[in-house]
Design a protein around this motif. Structure first.
Motif, short mmCIF file in Angstrom:
data_model
loop_
_atom_site.label_atom_id
_atom_site.label_comp_id
_atom_site.label_asym_id
_atom_site.label_seq_id
_atom_site.Cartn_x
_atom_site.Cartn_y
_atom_site.Cartn_z
N UNK A 82 3.89 -0.21 -4.81
CA UNK A 82 4.17 0.57 -3.60
C UNK A 82 3.03 1.56 -3.32
N UNK A 83 2.57 2.25 -4.37
CA UNK A 83 1.49 3.22 -4.21
C UNK A 83 0.22 2.53 -3.72
N UNK A 84 -0.12 1.38 -4.32
CA UNK A 84 -1.33 0.65 -3.92
C UNK A 84 -1.25 0.21 -2.47
N UNK A 85 -0.08 -0.25 -2.03
CA UNK A 85 0.07 -0.71 -0.65
C UNK A 85 -0.11 0.44 0.33
N UNK A 86 0.47 1.60 0.03
CA UNK A 86 0.33 2.75 0.92
C UNK A 86 -1.12 3.19 1.03
N UNK A 87 -1.84 3.16 -0.10
CA UNK A 87 -3.26 3.55 -0.07
C UNK A 87 -4.07 2.50 0.68
N UNK A 88 -3.81 1.23 0.41
CA UNK A 88 -4.58 0.15 1.04
C UNK A 88 -4.45 0.17 2.55
N UNK A 89 -3.25 0.52 3.03
CA UNK A 89 -3.02 0.51 4.48
C UNK A 89 -3.83 1.57 5.20
N UNK A 90 -4.33 2.57 4.46
CA UNK A 90 -5.06 3.67 5.10
C UNK A 90 -6.57 3.58 4.88
N UNK A 91 -7.04 2.51 4.22
CA UNK A 91 -8.47 2.40 3.93
C UNK A 91 -9.03 1.13 4.55
N UNK A 92 -10.38 1.11 4.70
CA UNK A 92 -11.04 -0.07 5.26
C UNK A 92 -11.89 -0.80 4.23
N UNK A 93 -11.90 -0.32 2.99
CA UNK A 93 -12.73 -0.97 1.97
C UNK A 93 -11.89 -1.76 0.97
N UNK A 94 -10.62 -2.01 1.29
CA UNK A 94 -9.76 -2.79 0.41
C UNK A 94 -9.73 -4.23 0.92
N UNK A 95 -10.27 -5.13 0.12
CA UNK A 95 -10.38 -6.53 0.54
C UNK A 95 -9.12 -7.32 0.24
N UNK A 96 -8.38 -6.91 -0.76
CA UNK A 96 -7.21 -7.68 -1.14
C UNK A 96 -6.19 -6.82 -1.85
N UNK A 97 -4.97 -7.34 -1.90
CA UNK A 97 -3.85 -6.64 -2.50
C UNK A 97 -3.07 -7.64 -3.34
N UNK A 98 -2.92 -7.35 -4.63
CA UNK A 98 -2.12 -8.19 -5.52
C UNK A 98 -0.98 -7.36 -6.06
N UNK A 99 0.25 -7.77 -5.80
CA UNK A 99 1.42 -6.99 -6.18
C UNK A 99 2.27 -7.80 -7.16
N UNK A 100 2.69 -7.16 -8.25
CA UNK A 100 3.51 -7.81 -9.26
C UNK A 100 4.85 -7.09 -9.36
N UNK A 101 5.91 -7.81 -8.94
CA UNK A 101 7.27 -7.25 -8.93
C UNK A 101 7.25 -5.84 -8.33
N UNK A 102 6.71 -5.70 -7.10
CA UNK A 102 6.55 -4.36 -6.53
C UNK A 102 7.87 -3.72 -6.12
N UNK A 103 7.89 -2.39 -6.16
CA UNK A 103 9.00 -1.64 -5.57
C UNK A 103 8.81 -1.70 -4.06
N UNK A 104 9.72 -2.35 -3.37
CA UNK A 104 9.58 -2.54 -1.93
C UNK A 104 10.50 -1.60 -1.16
N UNK A 105 11.73 -1.48 -1.59
CA UNK A 105 12.69 -0.61 -0.91
C UNK A 105 12.87 0.65 -1.77
#
Length: 596
Positions: free
Chosen positions: A133-156
């Motif tokens: 969840x933390x990685x997704x929130x950070x990635x959504x606000x940056x332009x230098x993140x090429x990819x996102x790999x999530x393992x059993x992420x907290x979604x809700x």
């Protein structure tokens, strides 16, 4: 051979690891940099955003191997501890309670540090559980993140924070007013953090459309399916991966040797989605490791055969003490402890002028397993005497001459066994020692079923739902069999053995008494600490009585019950007085002339 980390050039591929593994410190955070084999590339790097609390400790050894494999695949990789987590500095986080925003800022800082060190133009964020969840929130606000790999992420987040609140309330035995936030394990979340976690819903977050994403979650995770569909509908390229081979990230057998997670499909996806650049011969110049908590200095060390073992030496900021406390891992957790209690204890000891060395046994945390078993989590009852000897040998070469040893639960078991054969150990602190010896037939049952009486299982068998689970194959028959064997042994065979000893019909002393006799003859001081509950003291009481009266035969040994202390020292109210007792016990063993 001891390996003191100073810079990248001094590191070797210890333990057969194919990458250069270097501890790093930045922005008050402790981390590990894994560089690709013999060459460097300057296009894309990977930042691992771990889970928090139990999520992080369960997956820790698997994540270490993941970082190693990513480096071997050509990706410079960084994994690190969030502020007030693991081996990082605390700052004022548990006073402000602003964990959610601070952890996101630490990820931003880690990205900048990683790009600056490696020269990578882009990064891939890899997030586990809450870290997803933390990685997704950070990635959504940056332009230098090429990819996102999530393992059993907290979604809700709403569901997740409810679970945390329930766990925290159960730990304390009382509900905490929500306006005060949430106290759970090592964290005291403020009300704002509780609200921010609850408001997080990754299905409503919009990653940049040019970012490629993979979600690896269990097939039954409807939230992961919903998230993948929502992102795909917004033009994001999303792969919904499975969870085969990844169960070790979220569940482990309590004691058995188990394989660590297999990330082969995930790395294959990454190499296709965000390929590493062709290698360059340019070297990566890492800064000298610096991490100084208030009043002390932390120094990471690799030690033991082929430098396969890892620990952190914590020295007082001033003085040169010659006494030191060894703090090994307590079970399957990394050396910082189930609720980070080993880090807290080490820093309290440093304030009192006492050095300490918290370290991982082989096959746990950051210590590699023996050759051929690097990819398994070692059995909890593996003989650890050689690891302890290697730690004492290492510390002796650094000028330490008096050695105390601390152990919690399984760590107490290993501390007692190692202390009985290591002549340089002069003091033991044993907390909630679960067993003295391990009969093959019932050892697992005793630890699995601690605190559950035979009546507990009888009541379960009287429930119709239990029979449905059993007949439907949903009950763990092996665990039930072990429980039955344990309770049969403890209520019959064990009682008969104790009666025979008291009647003089069995003259052979138990290991517990032999060990205490050996320690007492050597002048070793021993402190047993127990929680205020019958399950934790059961084995001890069978040998020495519930009041510890049987220890009177062994000068230097004592036992205390610590009100409010839980089994794993996860509750602050009970942990603090226990820490005070430990520090005072160690201080009492120092010669009066010893200064710092």
């Amino acid at each position: 051979m001891i390996q003191l980390y100073r810079n990248c050039d001094e590191n070797s591929s210890a333990g057969g690891e194919p990458d250069t593994l270097t501890p790093v410190g930045f922005n008050g955070c402790f981390g590990w940099f894994h560089g690709p084999g013999e060459s460097r590339q300057r296009e894309v790097a990977v930042l691992i955003c771990s889970g928090v609390m139990r999520e992080a400790s369960l997956a820790y050894a698997s994540v270490r191997l993941l970082a190693q494999d990513l480096a071997a695949a050509g990706y410079p990789t960084l994994r690190f501890d969030y502020p007030a987590a693991g081996n990082s500095l605390d700052g004022d986080l548990n006073q402000t309670g602003l964990h959610w925003t601070s952890w996101q800022r630490s990820i931003d800082g880690a990205i900048d540090w990683l790009r600056g060190v490696s020269g990578a133009r882009r990064v891939v964020l890899l997030g586990l559980a809450t870290g997803g969840a933390l990685a997704t929130l950070v990635a959504a606000a940056r332009r230098d993140v090429a990819g996102l790999m999530l393992f059993e992420p907290v979604i809700v987040g709403r569901s997740h924070i409810r679970q945390l609140i329930l766990e925290g309330d159960l730990q304390r035995g009382a509900s905490m007013p929500r306006e005060l936030g949430l106290e759970i394990r090592e964290n005291r979340f403020g009300s704002l953090t509780v609200a921010q976690i609850g408001e997080t819903d990754l299905r409503e977050v919009v990653p940049p459309a040019d970012m490629t994403v993979a979600i690896f979650a269990r097939p039954e995770s409807k939230a992961a399916d919903d998230c993948a569909r929502a992102w795909s509908g917004r033009g994001v390229a999303v792969t919904r991966g499975g969870f085969d081979g990844l169960e070790a990230l979220v569940h482990q057998e309590l004691l058995d040797e188990v394989p660590l997670a297999d990330f082969t499909p995930a790395i294959a996806w990454l190499k296709e989605a965000v390929p590493p650049a062709p290698p360059s011969m340019a070297t990566i110049d890492l800064p000298v490791f610096v991490l100084q908590p208030p009043g002390c200095i932390d120094t990471p060390l690799r030690f033991g055969p082929e430098n396969r073992l890892f620990g952190v030496l914590c020295r007082p900021e001033r003085g040169t003490p010659t006494d030191i406390v060894l703090i090994p891992t307590g079970g399957r957790e990394p050396s910082y402890g189930a609720a980070r209690q080993n880090v807290v204890l080490a820093r309290r000891l440093a304030e009192a002028g006492i050095a300490s060395f918290r370290f991982d046994f082989a096959g746990i945390g950051d210590s590699a397993g023996p050759p051929g078993k690097e990819r398994v989590l070692s059995h909890a009852f593996t003989d650890r005497a050689a690891d302890v000897k290697a730690a004492v040998d290492t510390l002796e070469t650094l000028g330490f001459s008096r050695f105390a040893m601390h152990g919690l639960c399984l760590g107490a078991f290993h501390a007692l066994h190692a202390g009985a054969v290591e002549p340089r150990v002069s003091a033991l602190v044993l907390i909630n020692l679960p067993v003295f010896m391990v009969p093959a037939s019932n050892a697992l049952g005793q630890l699995e079923q601690r605190g559950r009486s035979a009546g507990h299982y009888l009541a379960k068998l009287l429930r119709p739902s239990s029979w449905g689970n059993l007949l439907g194959g949903r009950s763990n028959l092996a665990a039930l069999r072990r429980a039955a064997l344990f309770h049969l042994h403890s209520q019959t065979v064990g009682r008969l053995e104790r009666l025979a000893q008291r009647a003089g019909l069995r003259s052979t002393k138990s290991f517990a008494h032999r060990a205490m006799a050996t320690l007492s003859q050597r002048g070793v001081r021993t402190l047993y600490l127990f929680s205020n509950g019958p399950e934790d003291i059961e084995s001890f009481a069978a040998e020495f009585g519930a009041d510890g009266a049987g220890l009177a035969a062994y000068p230097g040994a004592e036992m205390r019950i610590v009100p409010g202390m839980d089994h794993s020292l996860t509750i602050t109210a009970g942990r603090v007085p226990a820490e005070t007792m430990m520090v005072e016990f160690v201080l009492a063993g120092r010669p009066a002339s010893d200064g710092v």
